[in-house]
Design a protein around this motif. Sequence first.
Motif, PDB file in Angstrom:
ATOM      1  N   GLU A  77      19.088   7.940  -0.642  1.00 45.64           N
ATOM      2  CA  GLU A  77      19.737   7.838   0.669  1.00 45.64           C
ATOM      3  C   GLU A  77      18.716   7.830   1.796  1.00 45.64           C
ATOM      4  OE1 GLU A  77      22.865  10.676   1.200  1.00 45.64           O
ATOM      5  OE2 GLU A  77      23.902  10.071  -0.640  1.00 45.64           O
ATOM      6  N   GLU A  78      17.679   8.665   1.667  1.00 48.57           N
ATOM      7  CA  GLU A  78      16.635   8.711   2.696  1.00 48.57           C
ATOM      8  C   GLU A  78      15.865   7.389   2.749  1.00 48.57           C
ATOM      9  OE1 GLU A  78      17.093  12.973   1.139  1.00 48.57           O
ATOM     10  OE2 GLU A  78      17.274  10.932   0.367  1.00 48.57           O
ATOM     11  N   VAL A  79      15.544   6.859   1.571  1.00 51.53           N
ATOM     12  CA  VAL A  79      14.832   5.581   1.511  1.00 51.53           C
ATOM     13  C   VAL A  79      15.688   4.481   2.131  1.00 51.53           C
ATOM     14  CG1 VAL A  79      14.025   3.761  -0.070  1.00 51.53           C
ATOM     15  CG2 VAL A  79      13.331   6.142  -0.444  1.00 51.53           C
ATOM     16  N   PHE A  80      16.971   4.469   1.785  1.00 52.79           N
ATOM     17  CA  PHE A  80      17.854   3.417   2.308  1.00 52.79           C
ATOM     18  C   PHE A  80      17.936   3.479   3.829  1.00 52.79           C
ATOM     19  CE2 PHE A  80      21.888   1.509   3.545  1.00 52.79           C
ATOM     20  CZ  PHE A  80      21.845   0.302   2.858  1.00 52.79           C
ATOM     21  N   ARG A  81      18.059   4.678   4.378  1.00 55.02           N
ATOM     22  CA  ARG A  81      18.151   4.820   5.840  1.00 55.02           C
ATOM     23  C   ARG A  81      16.885   4.318   6.528  1.00 55.02           C
ATOM     24  NH1 ARG A  81      20.870   9.802   4.912  1.00 55.02           N
ATOM     25  NH2 ARG A  81      18.918  10.941   5.153  1.00 55.02           N
ATOM     26  N   ALA A  82      15.735   4.720   5.996  1.00 54.20           N
ATOM     27  CA  ALA A  82      14.459   4.295   6.589  1.00 54.20           C
ATOM     28  C   ALA A  82      14.285   2.784   6.455  1.00 54.20           C
ATOM     29  CB  ALA A  82      13.302   5.023   5.908  1.00 54.20           C
ATOM     30  N   TRP A  83      14.619   2.266   5.276  1.00 52.50           N
ATOM     31  CA  TRP A  83      14.512   0.820   5.021  1.00 52.50           C
ATOM     32  C   TRP A  83      15.431   0.044   5.968  1.00 52.50           C
ATOM     33  CZ3 TRP A  83      18.691  -2.170   3.376  1.00 52.50           C
ATOM     34  CH2 TRP A  83      18.399  -3.494   3.015  1.00 52.50           C
ATOM     35  N   ARG A  84      16.697   0.512   6.111  1.00 51.81           N
ATOM     36  CA  ARG A  84      17.645  -0.219   6.938  1.00 51.81           C
ATOM     37  C   ARG A  84      17.202  -0.248   8.404  1.00 51.81           C
ATOM     38  NH1 ARG A  84      21.312  -0.806  10.405  1.00 51.81           N
ATOM     39  NH2 ARG A  84      23.195  -2.066  10.044  1.00 51.81           N
TER      40      ARG A  84
ATOM     41  N   GLY B 286      10.667  -4.455  -0.535  1.00 49.55           N
ATOM     42  CA  GLY B 286      10.019  -3.506  -1.436  1.00 49.55           C
ATOM     43  C   GLY B 286      10.486  -2.064  -1.371  1.00 49.55           C
ATOM     44  N   PRO B 287      11.803  -1.797  -1.457  1.00 44.04           N
ATOM     45  CA  PRO B 287      12.247  -0.400  -1.456  1.00 44.04           C
ATOM     46  C   PRO B 287      11.717   0.339  -2.690  1.00 44.04           C
ATOM     47  CG  PRO B 287      14.084  -1.873  -2.030  1.00 44.04           C
ATOM     48  CD  PRO B 287      12.938  -2.747  -1.589  1.00 44.04           C
ATOM     49  N   LEU B 288      11.128   1.502  -2.455  1.00 45.03           N
ATOM     50  CA  LEU B 288      10.521   2.287  -3.533  1.00 45.03           C
ATOM     51  C   LEU B 288      11.481   3.353  -4.041  1.00 45.03           C
ATOM     52  CD1 LEU B 288       6.952   2.699  -1.956  1.00 45.03           C
ATOM     53  CD2 LEU B 288       7.583   1.211  -3.876  1.00 45.03           C
ATOM     54  N   GLY B 289      11.441   3.580  -5.356  1.00 42.64           N
ATOM     55  CA  GLY B 289      12.365   4.557  -5.935  1.00 42.64           C
ATOM     56  C   GLY B 289      11.771   5.396  -7.047  1.00 42.64           C
ATOM     57  N   ILE B 290      10.440   5.419  -7.145  1.00 40.11           N
ATOM     58  CA  ILE B 290       9.787   6.210  -8.199  1.00 40.11           C
ATOM     59  C   ILE B 290       8.832   7.216  -7.571  1.00 40.11           C
ATOM     60  CG2 ILE B 290       9.984   4.370  -9.920  1.00 40.11           C
ATOM     61  CD1 ILE B 290       6.944   3.834  -9.445  1.00 40.11           C
ATOM     62  N   ARG B 291       8.306   8.084  -8.442  1.00 46.37           N
ATOM     63  CA  ARG B 291       7.307   9.088  -8.012  1.00 46.37           C
ATOM     64  C   ARG B 291       7.869   9.916  -6.836  1.00 46.37           C
ATOM     65  NH1 ARG B 291       2.887   9.780 -11.292  1.00 46.37           N
ATOM     66  NH2 ARG B 291       1.564  10.124  -9.464  1.00 46.37           N
ATOM     67  N   GLY B 292       7.186   9.955  -5.726  1.00 47.69           N
ATOM     68  CA  GLY B 292       7.638  10.773  -4.600  1.00 47.69           C
ATOM     69  C   GLY B 292       8.920  10.290  -3.959  1.00 47.69           C
ATOM     70  N   TYR B 293       9.331   9.052  -4.276  1.00 45.68           N
ATOM     71  CA  TYR B 293      10.562   8.491  -3.713  1.00 45.68           C
ATOM     72  C   TYR B 293      11.749   8.687  -4.652  1.00 45.68           C
ATOM     73  CZ  TYR B 293       7.075   6.201  -0.764  1.00 45.68           C
ATOM     74  OH  TYR B 293       6.031   5.947   0.085  1.00 45.68           O
TER      75      TYR B 293
ATOM     76  N   TRP C  93       0.842  -1.202   0.000  1.00 48.73           N
ATOM     77  CA  TRP C  93       0.000   0.000   0.000  1.00 48.73           C
ATOM     78  C   TRP C  93       0.876   1.250   0.000  1.00 48.73           C
ATOM     79  CZ3 TRP C  93      -0.402   4.371   2.946  1.00 48.73           C
ATOM     80  CH2 TRP C  93      -1.528   5.177   2.730  1.00 48.73           C
ATOM     81  N   ASP C  94       0.447   2.244  -0.733  1.00 50.45           N
ATOM     82  CA  ASP C  94       1.101   3.556  -0.720  1.00 50.45           C
ATOM     83  C   ASP C  94       0.037   4.613  -0.967  1.00 50.45           C
ATOM     84  OD1 ASP C  94       4.024   4.783  -0.824  1.00 50.45           O
ATOM     85  OD2 ASP C  94       2.815   5.887  -2.290  1.00 50.45           O
ATOM     86  N   PRO C  95       0.207   5.820  -0.378  1.00 49.86           N
ATOM     87  CA  PRO C  95      -0.796   6.868  -0.614  1.00 49.86           C
ATOM     88  C   PRO C  95      -0.886   7.303  -2.070  1.00 49.86           C
ATOM     89  CG  PRO C  95       1.067   7.712   0.680  1.00 49.86           C
ATOM     90  CD  PRO C  95       1.190   6.227   0.635  1.00 49.86           C
ATOM     91  N   ASP C  96       0.169   7.037  -2.860  1.00 49.81           N
ATOM     92  CA  ASP C  96       0.158   7.388  -4.279  1.00 49.81           C
ATOM     93  C   ASP C  96      -0.419   6.214  -5.071  1.00 49.81           C
ATOM     94  OD1 ASP C  96       0.626   7.999  -6.915  1.00 49.81           O
ATOM     95  OD2 ASP C  96       2.740   8.516  -6.659  1.00 49.81           O
ATOM     96  N   PRO C  97      -1.622   6.343  -5.636  1.00 49.75           N
ATOM     97  CA  PRO C  97      -2.223   5.210  -6.356  1.00 49.75           C
ATOM     98  C   PRO C  97      -1.414   4.767  -7.567  1.00 49.75           C
ATOM     99  CG  PRO C  97      -3.526   7.223  -6.643  1.00 49.75           C
ATOM    100  CD  PRO C  97      -2.505   7.517  -5.595  1.00 49.75           C
TER     101      PRO C  97
ATOM    102  N   HIS D 122       8.499  -0.674   1.480  1.00 47.92           N
ATOM    103  CA  HIS D 122       9.401  -0.471   2.619  1.00 47.92           C
ATOM    104  C   HIS D 122       8.821   0.366   3.763  1.00 47.92           C
ATOM    105  CE1 HIS D 122      10.583   3.419   0.683  1.00 47.92           C
ATOM    106  NE2 HIS D 122      10.881   3.756   1.908  1.00 47.92           N
ATOM    107  N   PRO D 123       7.942   1.371   3.501  1.00 50.52           N
ATOM    108  CA  PRO D 123       7.400   2.091   4.658  1.00 50.52           C
ATOM    109  C   PRO D 123       6.508   1.228   5.551  1.00 50.52           C
ATOM    110  CG  PRO D 123       7.167   3.394   2.638  1.00 50.52           C
ATOM    111  CD  PRO D 123       7.543   2.000   2.225  1.00 50.52           C
ATOM    112  N   GLN D 124       6.084   0.062   5.060  1.00 50.39           N
ATOM    113  CA  GLN D 124       5.193  -0.820   5.822  1.00 50.39           C
ATOM    114  C   GLN D 124       5.938  -1.890   6.613  1.00 50.39           C
ATOM    115  OE1 GLN D 124       2.981  -1.752   1.996  1.00 50.39           O
ATOM    116  NE2 GLN D 124       1.275  -1.739   3.439  1.00 50.39           N
ATOM    117  N   ILE D 125       7.258  -1.947   6.506  1.00 51.24           N
ATOM    118  CA  ILE D 125       8.007  -2.995   7.201  1.00 51.24           C
ATOM    119  C   ILE D 125       7.724  -2.986   8.716  1.00 51.24           C
ATOM    120  CG2 ILE D 125      10.321  -3.874   7.761  1.00 51.24           C
ATOM    121  CD1 ILE D 125      11.215  -2.915   4.952  1.00 51.24           C
TER     122      ILE D 125
END
Length: 342
Positions: free
Chosen positions: A227-234, A215-222, A147-151, A190-193
């Motif tokens: 680097e921010e995604v990786f930190r949150a995911w890790r 599921g690390p995300l890297g498109i649209r708002g990501y 799930w993500d807020p971006d459809p 990844h935000p749902q981990i």
Amino acid sequence: MSSNAFAHYVPVREDWLARRSEPALEPDLPIIDPHHHLWDRPDWRYLLPDLLADTNQGHSIAGTVFVQCRAMHRAEGPEAMKPVGETEFVNGVAAMSASGGYGATRVCEGIVGHVNLQIGAAAREVLEAHLRAGGDRFRGIRHITAWDPDPAIMNPAYTPPKDILFREDFRAGFAQLAPLGLSFDAWLYHPQIPDLTALARAFPETPIVLDHVGGPLGIRGYAGQKEEVFRAWRAAMAELATCPNVCVKLGGLGMRINGFGFEEAAEPPSSDTLAAAWKPWIDTTIALFGAERCMFESNFPVDKGSYGYGVFWNACKKLAAGASADEKEALFSGTARRFYRL
């Protein structure tokens, strides 16, 4: 599956893939591919001959695990029971392979089906129907909760509510797995981990495997936020790793949502290119969970839009180059064999 859902995937271009061929590294290393699909969609057929064309590329694919993908659901009968048709179909493919007439690879040695866990305790009846349909091959289920807020990031075929892993109905269904000795494949972003960590702690007796490195995300708002995604995911993965009932699949990073953009290049990527792009994610996951709780997976044919099957396994072998013999055995076959009881 709707045509919109179909467009969610990177299209497979056989002529493009054919421009990259690599000899298999360590061709005698036994591999269990614990995550692939089979389907017959409009304009996209991936059945036993197509899978075998991929698995027969020089690597030693000893067996595979099929994971649900809405293939061959029953056309009639109660809605909750329709996914049992998928298990019936896959068990037939597995029987074909087990005859020995299609080569040494034991295709669909394990089967992961689907049950809508939001039907609560009634899920047990459907699970029992899967067990009958799959014989001794049915191992567990996947209920996609990405799930993500971006459809635009969501697959239109799967529209779960945001808080599904916390819902009373879902958890009442989830509670039916462990008593039947069944496992759960988790596919989310990844935000749902952290939601999965809470679920794993609430059900410590249920074996869970997190698909596609979380599921690390890297498109649209990501996009541009690597680097921010990786930190949150890790940070989320480190917390999840404290749950001993959770394993992780290393793969599934060829999808559009990951933002690597392999499919946009003029030439298909080499195994060196893939290994370099994935190294931070794979190395971190193995360091957190240990090789005994990690398994490489192809996610074919979904990831086939981005690279070839043989090239993918070469990349995995390069990523595991520094591992001990025992660790390699775990990463390429042992963890999958134990988790899915093959």
